[in-house]
Design a protein around this motif. Structure first.
Motif, PDB file in Angstrom:
ATOM      1  N   PHE A 109      55.766  -9.920  -2.216  1.00 14.50           N
ATOM      2  CA  PHE A 109      55.427  -9.848  -0.782  1.00 14.50           C
ATOM      3  C   PHE A 109      55.081  -8.428  -0.365  1.00 14.50           C
ATOM      4  O   PHE A 109      54.162  -8.210   0.427  1.00 14.50           O
ATOM      5  CB  PHE A 109      56.593 -10.380   0.064  1.00 14.50           C
ATOM      6  CG  PHE A 109      56.482 -11.844   0.363  1.00 14.50           C
ATOM      7  CD1 PHE A 109      55.419 -12.342   1.115  1.00 14.50           C
ATOM      8  CD2 PHE A 109      57.417 -12.741  -0.108  1.00 14.50           C
ATOM      9  CE1 PHE A 109      55.304 -13.689   1.394  1.00 14.50           C
ATOM     10  CE2 PHE A 109      57.313 -14.095   0.160  1.00 14.50           C
ATOM     11  CZ  PHE A 109      56.252 -14.574   0.903  1.00 14.50           C
ATOM     12  N   LEU A 110      55.839  -7.467  -0.892  1.00 11.56           N
ATOM     13  CA  LEU A 110      55.554  -6.075  -0.528  1.00 11.56           C
ATOM     14  C   LEU A 110      54.166  -5.672  -1.013  1.00 11.56           C
ATOM     15  O   LEU A 110      53.424  -4.979  -0.307  1.00 11.56           O
ATOM     16  CB  LEU A 110      56.600  -5.150  -1.120  1.00 11.56           C
ATOM     17  CG  LEU A 110      57.776  -4.832  -0.212  1.00 11.56           C
ATOM     18  CD1 LEU A 110      58.685  -3.823  -0.880  1.00 11.56           C
ATOM     19  CD2 LEU A 110      57.294  -4.291   1.130  1.00 11.56           C
ATOM     20  N   ASP A 152      43.447  -2.900  -4.820  1.00  9.47           N
ATOM     21  CA  ASP A 152      43.817  -3.999  -5.699  1.00  9.47           C
ATOM     22  C   ASP A 152      45.320  -4.068  -5.890  1.00  9.47           C
ATOM     23  O   ASP A 152      45.978  -3.047  -6.042  1.00  9.47           O
ATOM     24  CB  ASP A 152      43.133  -3.820  -7.063  1.00  9.47           C
ATOM     25  CG  ASP A 152      43.121  -5.119  -7.826  1.00  9.47           C
ATOM     26  OD1 ASP A 152      42.193  -5.918  -7.583  1.00  9.47           O
ATOM     27  OD2 ASP A 152      44.048  -5.336  -8.629  1.00  9.47           O
ATOM     28  N   PRO A 153      45.875  -5.292  -5.883  1.00 10.88           N
ATOM     29  CA  PRO A 153      47.331  -5.419  -6.045  1.00 10.88           C
ATOM     30  C   PRO A 153      47.848  -4.778  -7.336  1.00 10.88           C
ATOM     31  O   PRO A 153      48.963  -4.279  -7.356  1.00 10.88           O
ATOM     32  CB  PRO A 153      47.557  -6.928  -6.057  1.00 10.88           C
ATOM     33  CG  PRO A 153      46.236  -7.558  -6.236  1.00 10.88           C
ATOM     34  CD  PRO A 153      45.244  -6.597  -5.670  1.00 10.88           C
ATOM     35  N   TYR A 154      47.009  -4.786  -8.372  1.00  6.94           N
ATOM     36  CA  TYR A 154      47.502  -4.231  -9.631  1.00  6.94           C
ATOM     37  C   TYR A 154      47.654  -2.717  -9.566  1.00  6.94           C
ATOM     38  O   TYR A 154      48.417  -2.130 -10.315  1.00  6.94           O
ATOM     39  CB  TYR A 154      46.605  -4.647 -10.793  1.00  6.94           C
ATOM     40  CG  TYR A 154      46.807  -6.092 -11.128  1.00  6.94           C
ATOM     41  CD1 TYR A 154      47.805  -6.470 -12.013  1.00  6.94           C
ATOM     42  CD2 TYR A 154      46.053  -7.080 -10.514  1.00  6.94           C
ATOM     43  CE1 TYR A 154      48.037  -7.800 -12.283  1.00  6.94           C
ATOM     44  CE2 TYR A 154      46.274  -8.418 -10.777  1.00  6.94           C
ATOM     45  CZ  TYR A 154      47.263  -8.772 -11.661  1.00  6.94           C
ATOM     46  OH  TYR A 154      47.508 -10.084 -11.921  1.00  6.94           O
ATOM     47  N   LEU A 155      46.925  -2.089  -8.635  1.00  5.34           N
ATOM     48  CA  LEU A 155      47.090  -0.640  -8.451  1.00  5.34           C
ATOM     49  C   LEU A 155      48.308  -0.345  -7.581  1.00  5.34           C
ATOM     50  O   LEU A 155      48.967   0.672  -7.736  1.00  5.34           O
ATOM     51  CB  LEU A 155      45.832  -0.048  -7.824  1.00  5.34           C
ATOM     52  CG  LEU A 155      44.567  -0.190  -8.676  1.00  5.34           C
ATOM     53  CD1 LEU A 155      43.342   0.304  -7.906  1.00  5.34           C
ATOM     54  CD2 LEU A 155      44.731   0.598  -9.968  1.00  5.34           C
ATOM     55  N   VAL A 159      61.120  -1.639  -3.781  1.00  9.75           N
ATOM     56  CA  VAL A 159      62.155  -2.657  -3.997  1.00  9.75           C
ATOM     57  C   VAL A 159      63.328  -2.062  -4.768  1.00  9.75           C
ATOM     58  O   VAL A 159      64.490  -2.381  -4.496  1.00  9.75           O
ATOM     59  CB  VAL A 159      61.575  -3.884  -4.732  1.00  9.75           C
ATOM     60  CG1 VAL A 159      62.675  -4.858  -5.109  1.00  9.75           C
ATOM     61  CG2 VAL A 159      60.549  -4.583  -3.862  1.00  9.75           C
ATOM     62  N   GLY A 160      63.022  -1.160  -5.707  1.00  6.35           N
ATOM     63  CA  GLY A 160      64.092  -0.481  -6.429  1.00  6.35           C
ATOM     64  C   GLY A 160      65.014   0.259  -5.473  1.00  6.35           C
ATOM     65  O   GLY A 160      66.236   0.239  -5.624  1.00  6.35           O
ATOM     66  N   GLY A 192      56.976  -9.592 -10.167  1.00  5.86           N
ATOM     67  CA  GLY A 192      56.493 -10.352  -9.019  1.00  5.86           C
ATOM     68  C   GLY A 192      55.121  -9.882  -8.575  1.00  5.86           C
ATOM     69  O   GLY A 192      54.235 -10.685  -8.260  1.00  5.86           O
ATOM     70  N   SER A 193      54.931  -8.572  -8.573  1.00  6.94           N
ATOM     71  CA  SER A 193      53.662  -8.017  -8.104  1.00  6.94           C
ATOM     72  C   SER A 193      52.506  -8.375  -9.025  1.00  6.94           C
ATOM     73  O   SER A 193      51.389  -8.612  -8.565  1.00  6.94           O
ATOM     74  CB  SER A 193      53.734  -6.494  -8.016  1.00  6.94           C
ATOM     75  OG  SER A 193      54.854  -6.118  -7.272  1.00  6.94           O
ATOM     76  N   ILE A 194      52.779  -8.406 -10.342  1.00 11.24           N
ATOM     77  CA  ILE A 194      51.653  -8.687 -11.234  1.00 11.24           C
ATOM     78  C   ILE A 194      51.431 -10.185 -11.414  1.00 11.24           C
ATOM     79  O   ILE A 194      50.346 -10.609 -11.774  1.00 11.24           O
ATOM     80  CB  ILE A 194      51.830  -8.005 -12.621  1.00 11.24           C
ATOM     81  CG1 ILE A 194      53.102  -8.464 -13.312  1.00 11.24           C
ATOM     82  CG2 ILE A 194      51.803  -6.503 -12.485  1.00 11.24           C
ATOM     83  CD1 ILE A 194      53.341  -7.784 -14.639  1.00 11.24           C
ATOM     84  N   LEU A 195      52.466 -10.982 -11.127  1.00  6.42           N
ATOM     85  CA  LEU A 195      52.267 -12.431 -11.236  1.00  6.42           C
ATOM     86  C   LEU A 195      51.846 -13.049  -9.904  1.00  6.42           C
ATOM     87  O   LEU A 195      51.252 -14.123  -9.874  1.00  6.42           O
ATOM     88  CB  LEU A 195      53.533 -13.111 -11.759  1.00  6.42           C
ATOM     89  CG  LEU A 195      53.913 -12.707 -13.180  1.00  6.42           C
ATOM     90  CD1 LEU A 195      55.207 -13.375 -13.606  1.00  6.42           C
ATOM     91  CD2 LEU A 195      52.802 -13.064 -14.155  1.00  6.42           C
ATOM     92  N   GLY A 196      52.179 -12.365  -8.804  1.00  3.44           N
ATOM     93  CA  GLY A 196      51.824 -12.875  -7.470  1.00  3.44           C
ATOM     94  C   GLY A 196      50.358 -13.249  -7.340  1.00  3.44           C
ATOM     95  O   GLY A 196      50.025 -14.337  -6.886  1.00  3.44           O
TER      96      GLY A 196
END
Lengths: 403, 317, 246, 302
Positions: free
Chosen positions: D50-51, D62-65, D74-75, D219-223
């Protein structure tokens, strides 16, 4: 500390909790005095993994009640909406319905999304003579048990699946088919009915695959289907899964004609699936683009209030409320037995089309078959069937994909 | 008998009788409260039965709902397919559940802590999937509607009013029995395993046998309450065995106060009531619900029971 | 001989923790096992009481081969041990700690009546001097009392042979005397005792015969005086700057 | 059976295994070091997704960046929660004695994380709504075709690469840096670690950070591949636990191995018994492994 004192403390505390809670729970909310209202309950999954559909239902219910009240209510009485969340869990739902029956003294309950929940709350509602208007749950059984106070305002699994199967067999003429469904009541019943029906028409089923609810990766199932090389793939899944299935099918090179049930009729689905939805044939019992004035009005009001396009579940809920309105008005009384009879006699224009019910309380709605095509560069559902609503012709997906 | 003096049994029985009498007028508060009370009682049996496993023997289970579901399905299928009386069906449900308890108990003997927890979780999921997949037997994922109510002679046990008293009686008997077991020799031996397995072995306790016994006792009562649930709600589905159900049963046991047996009763009452009180907040209510779990567990490691004890100590100075 | 060990070998990976040890314990004696840290004393205990399976060798108790039997079976035929790091049932009452073995021994379902069982447990508590703690939770006891509770719990199994793993370890001199007194009384009541101990005052105070282990091997056996004069023992202990008799 | 089907199923099983391993590694690490069975682990996965979505909306790109940014955020949330909820409990735990006391502490921690999970899922529901969100990425629509009719999206390959790289980075970090060594020491023996002067509470913070940010990164890379919705964490956490348990709690390599094992077992199980038995096969494999090795394939902490 002596054993018995601990026990005493424990038991006294339990009783205290229960008694205080009983007092709290039985306190009736103080409503606006003077004005006579009738309460209608809505149960829907507002939390949990199906909350997106609960939202469709909740928004439509609020809109429908506003609409009815703004036109003077039903037989002069305003409607008060009581919404409860079930999270698609039978125990939460039975408690919610019990509260509606006893505390809120609702006249009728509209709901639920999950067929399993609808079946769980049905006996309690029937025994206390409350109407149960089912707007979404499709399990055929719900209206097959001979309950007088149950009515369903959407097409059931049997109706939509058989008509879908007939259309596919007659118009697309596949020789072989594969089936993929969610491993729950919806998927199991859907695949069974569809498979039996197309087999009668000479279609051979070459693969039958299931995935568990909560699955996000469908490539193993799709890979098996790809190896079976069917002419058409029939999928029973909700929006989220369906979009992923189409995306992942194309990813692993499974470019075939897909077909689905009505659960995917929403704008969000097209957004999620994007161009991967092109060519998909599916059932719809509600098209927001429909030219019919009642549908137009519903869509316009919904968009105005919620700033999004209504999904078909919203239409089902809207029509459930309208069924109640027309039935009570035609019965001329709130007497529940007379209204239950009236439901089986009314005929009105709803969001989904002309609504009328059979003896079992099942709405004989029109099942539309649509194909996702590109119109003016935008994804759109084009109605293929029935003839009366036809907007376009079926185009084999290979031609839509271009290359 | 079993190391409980008649004196102790009688004293505890008195408290149960007192609670029984105090709870008699509750159905006057209406069907909604009656329904909740019945649900609390059914959950109480299940949560207390889990306490035998978790609180007394120190064996964590995340699949307890599976036994509840097995009890419910057994009783339902027996009464609907073979015409067996639901009363007998419920008993058979308890027995079949404890048979499965045996089946789960033996392979998990060597497992501890999270290994045991996740294995039992796996068992719950497997049971749920089997209830879905073996549809020739279980009628598949849609579940079974139209389950016959308990035959009550002159009483119509479809009415919540009369069912309440049957449930109150059965719950009292079941929880009292569990209470007696926990205070008996068996209970003490189980506790010794919880405290230290090696030490228990070294004084001659047949640890594997008693671990399995704990599973059998615990799952028997879970099966019973599942059967009662089936004939009360008169509809069951494979979702009864879902992980979320097991977690909510475990929450009742732990948040109520494990290893006390009255704690799980409090947990069942509190959590059920809390869910109801929070209803008006719809989708916001789990913010409060989750936060409350965190707060109770952070500040009262022994749960609500510990909190009540703390209060009563404060009151007495 | 009440207990005989014949050529016991126990390995952990490449390490030989107990290396071909044989010894015998006579009835009604107090037999000591001593040796530097890591000599394999506790491992030997674990092998005898069934917690470890030996690679080789046999354990014979009262003429019966008990090698490979389960710890609880061994305890039930009269061979009971205590633990170096005491393991009382912390969350249970002192009385219940002692009741559990009585139930196990005399029958969970039938056999001894509850009154008799409690009387018996109270006797044992009296015997080790813990009567005043009867209804306390075990976790509230100080270390010395925990050690005695551990002995009481072992006695409740009605052992013919009691194996004590460092009963005086980590205790103050006064507590130590109390424990030694208990051991003497145990022996007087007709129970054979094997003691692992570091503290030579305790060893010489209660043991009739002693066996010395070093690196898993038996290096000496005999009366405390004999052993104290044994050169190999002195060498083994000097390596640890340990003075016999200190 | 066609050989290509078998090969494709095997590859897909291994890819799923990679994802299981990526989600499982954080879970197993936090157990190894903190003895915490974190049932809220999936929620950090969800928060990460979500973040990333929020960042894409706010900053574009891009989300991957943007994934690393969201992982760090999140950490930090993980550290805050650790300080707020768990830290004082660890101080209490130091006082705990006996097997039962530890067991009860475990129960308490499990319940706490379950409460946290309920809270976080609902928070996401309230903030972002229940409707699944697609995160647009240039990688999702690019499909790489391999010989033999096999093909995968670039996003999936990216996800696999990012997961592998982060595992390698983590592994190296634990092997060569001072903090990494301190983490391993704490994992092996917390009291000995404290004796040699390691501040174990700080190590807990670092571990929490690594674990939650790894979950968030997954989560970020699978989202972008699977879409983003509030209950997405619940969908992965049970399987992640199965993987971690099969591999041995606290054993990093074990989790990775078990991830592939379970992924393959599911694929082949679906192939031979029908796809409705995929999960049954996965769980049975776990139970079988535990029957022979009660602490997982490579052995782990109890």
């Amino acid at each position: 500390m002596p054993v018995s004192r601990n026990l005493l403390i424990g038991l006294v505390a339990v009783i205290a909790i229960v008694v205080i809670a009983a007092l709290l729970l039985t306190m009736r909310p103080i409503g606006p005095a003077g004005e006579e209202t009738v309460k209608i309950g809505l149960i829907a999954p507002l939390t949990g993994s199906l909350a997106e559909h609960g939202l469709d239902m909740k928004q439509a219910a609020i809109l429908a009640v506003e609409e009815i009240n703004s036109k003077g209510g039903i037989l002069g009485k305003k409607i008060e909406l009581v919404i409860e969340d079930t999270a698609c869990k039978a125990d939460l739902a039975t408690a919610a319905v019990q509260k509606m029956i006893t505390q809120d003294n609702v006249y009728a309950v509209v709901g639920e999304y999950c067929s399993t929940v609808t079946l769980a709350v049905q006996p309690a509602l029937m025994e206390s003579k409350k109407l149960l208007l089912v707007p979404v749950s499709v399990a055929t059984k719900i209206t097959e048990q001979g309950y007088k106070y149950t009515a369903r305002s959407c097409a059931n699994q049997w109706m939509q699946t058989t008509q879908h199967a007939d259309f596919i067999a007659e118009h697309l003429k596949p020789r072989t088919a594969a089936m993929l469904g969610v491993n729950d009541d919806y998927g199991r019943e859907g695949l069974k009915i569809w498979g039996d029906r197309v087999k009668e028409k000479g279609v051979r089923i070459v693969a039958e695959e299931y995935f568990d609810p909560g699955t996000t990766d469908f490539t193993p199932q799709l890979s098996k289907i790809k190896a079976a090389d069917p002419d058409i793939i029939f999928v029973v899944a909700n929006i989220r899964d369906a979009a992923n299935i189409l995306k992942q099918a194309h990813e692993i090179g499974l470019y075939k004609q897909f077909s689905m049930l009505g659960g995917v009729t929403s704008e969000e689905f097209l957004q999620l699936a994007g161009d991967d939805a092109l060519g998909l044939v599916h059932v719809s019992y509600f098209e927001p683009t429909s030219k019919r004035p009642v549908a137009q009005e519903f869509v316009q009001k919904f968009v105005q209030k919620w700033n999004r396009m209504p999904a078909m579940y919203s239409a089902g809920v809207w029509d459930a409320f309208m069924t109640l309105k027309y039935a009570v008005e035609s019965a001329g009384t709130w007497d529940v037995d007379k209204v239950a009879d009236a439901i089986r006699k009314v005929r009105f224009e709803g969001a989904q089309g002309t609504i009328y019910y059979n003896e079992k309380g099942q709405a004989q709605t029109k099942v539309l078959l649509v194909q996702v095509q590109k119109v003016d560069g935008k994804l759109r559902r084009v109605i293929l069937y029935p003839e009366s609503d036809k907007e376009g012709v079926y185009i084999p997906p290979e031609r839509l994909w271009g290359s | 008998m079993l190391g409980i003096t008649g004196d102790l049994a009688l004293r505890i029985a008195k408290y149960y009788a007192l609670a029984f009498i105090l709870l008699l007028p509750l159905p006057l508060a209406g069907d909604y409260v009656t329904h909740l009370a019945i649900m609390i009682m059914l959950y109480s049996i299940t949560a207390a039965s889990l306490d035998i496993l978790v609180g007394y023997t120190g064996r964590l289970s995340l699949g307890h709902a599976a036994f509840y579901a097995i009890g419910a399905y057994t009783s339902t299928l027996l009464s609907m397919n073979l015409g067996v009386s639901p009363w007998v069906g419920i008993l058979a449900g308890g027995m079949l559940a404890s048979l499965f308890g045996l089946v789960l108990g033996i392979p998990s003997l060597k497992l501890r802590g999270p290994y045991l927890a996740i294995s039992t979780l796996g068992f719950g999921v497997i049971v749920q999937l089997m209830l879905i997949n073996l549809d020739w037997l279980t009628r598949g994922p849609l579940g079974i509607p139209g389950i016959p109510p308990l035959p009550g002679g002159p009483l119509d046990l479809r009415s919540k009013f009369s069912f309440y008293y049957v449930a109150l009686m059965l719950t009292s008997v079941a929880v009292y029995t569990l209470h007696m077991i926990s205070r008996s020799r068996i209970g003490k031996v189980l506790m010794s395993i919880r405290e230290d397995e090696d030490a228990a072995l070294s004084v001659g306790v047949n640890v594997p046998l008693f671990k399995v016994l704990a599973f059998i006792i615990s799952t028997f009562f879970a099966g019973l309450s599942g059967g009662l649930y089936a004939h009360y709600i008169r509809y069951i589905s494979p979702a009864m065995s879902a992980l979320s159900e097991s977690i909510s049963i475990l929450s009742m046991t732990i948040i109520g106060g494990f290893g006390t047996l009255t704690g799980p009763l409090m947990g069942a009452a509190m959590l059920t009531i809390l869910q109801e009180l929070l209803r008006p907040y719809l989708e916001y209510r789990y913010l409060i619900y989750g936060a409350l779990i965190v707060i109770v567990m952070k500040f009262f490691p022994s749960g609500i029971y510990g909190f009540v004890q703390f209060l009563s100590r404060k009151v007495r100075g | 001989m009440i207990l005989e060990a014949q050529g016991v070998i126990k390995r952990f990976g490449g390490l030989v923790a107990v290396d071909d040890v044989s010894f015998g314990v006579r009835e009604r004696e107090v037999f000591g096992i001593i040796g530097p840290n890591g000599a394999g004393k506790t491992t030997l205990f674990n092998v005898i009481t069934g917690f470890y399976k030996p690679e080789k060798g046999r354990i014979i108790f009262q003429g019966v081969d008990i090698t490979g039997k389960k710890p609880n079976e061994i305890a039930r035929i009269g061979l009971t041990r205590t633990w170096q790091i005491v393991k009382p049932f912390l969350g249970m009452k002192v009385l219940d700690n002692v009741l559990v073995p009585i139930y196990v021994k005399r029958g969970i379902l039938r056999g001894i009546s509850e009154r008799e069982a409690i009387e018996r447990a109270e006797e044992i508590l009296e015997f080790v001097g813990l009567s005043h703690r009867r209804d306390f939770l075990a976790e509230t006891l100080p270390q010395g009392e925990r050690k005695r509770l551990e002995i009481a719990r072992a006695l409740a199994t009605e052992p013919k042979l009691l194996m004590l793993d460092e009963p005086a370890g980590g205790l103050t001199p006064t507590e130590m005397d109390e424990v030694m007194e208990v051991v003497r009384k145990v022996r007087e009541s007709g129970v054979t005792v094997i003691v692992i101990e570091h503290n030579m005052r305790v060893v010489t105070g209660i043991c009739e015969r002693i066996m010395v282990l070093n690196f898993g091997k038996k290096i000496a056996e005999g009366t405390p005086e004999d052993v104290a004069r044994n050169e190999e023992v002195i060498k083994a202990y000097l390596g640890e700057r340990f003075h016999v008799g200190g | 059976m066609q050989p290509t089907l078998f090969i494709e199923q095997t590859i897909l099983g291994l890819m799923m295994g990679g994802i299981y391993a990526a989600v499982g590694v954080g879970l197993t690490m936090i157990f190894g070091v903190m003895r915490l069975s974190n049932f809220a682990h999936g929620e950090f996965y969800m928060l990460g997704a979500f973040l990333t979505y929020a960042l894409v909306m706010a900053l574009g790109g891009d989300p991957y960046l943007l994934a690393p940014l969201s992982a760090i955020a999140v950490g930090l949330v993980g550290i805050a929660l650790n300080k707020l909820v768990f830290l004082s409990l660890y101080k209490e735990l130091r006082e705990a004695k006996g097997a039962a006391a530890f067991f009860f502490q475990d129960l308490r921690f499990i319940m706490l994380t379950i409460g946290l999970s309920i809270l976080l899922v609902d928070l996401a529901l309230v903030v972002w709504g229940p409707i699944p969100i697609a995160i647009p990425s240039v990688f999702t629509s690019h499909i790489v075709r391999l010989p033999g009719g096999l093909s995968f999206s670039l996003a999936r390959i990216m996800a696999f690469i990012v997961a592998t790289i982060s595992l390698i980075v983590l592994y190296t970090f634990l092997k060569i840096t001072k903090t990494g060594k301190a983490i391993r020491a704490t994992s092996q023996n917390p009291s000995a670690a404290a004796l040699v002067g390691i501040n174990t509470y700080r190590i807990y913070d670092v571990t929490m950070f690594i674990s939650t940010s790894l979950a968030a990164l997954s989560g970020s890379i699978l989202g972008p591949i699977y879409n983003v919705y509030p209950t997405m964490g619940l969908d992965v956490v049970a399987k992640a636990f199965v993987v971690v348990i099969t591999g041995g709690m606290g054993n990093l390599m074990g989790s990775i191995l078990a991830g592939f094992l379970i992924g393959l077992a599911e694929s082949w199980g679906g192939l031979f018994f029908g796809t409705e038995y995929r999960q049954v096969v996965a769980f049975l494999i776990m139970i079988l492994v535990l029957w022979f090795r009660p602490r997982g394939i490579l052995g782990g902490r109890s």
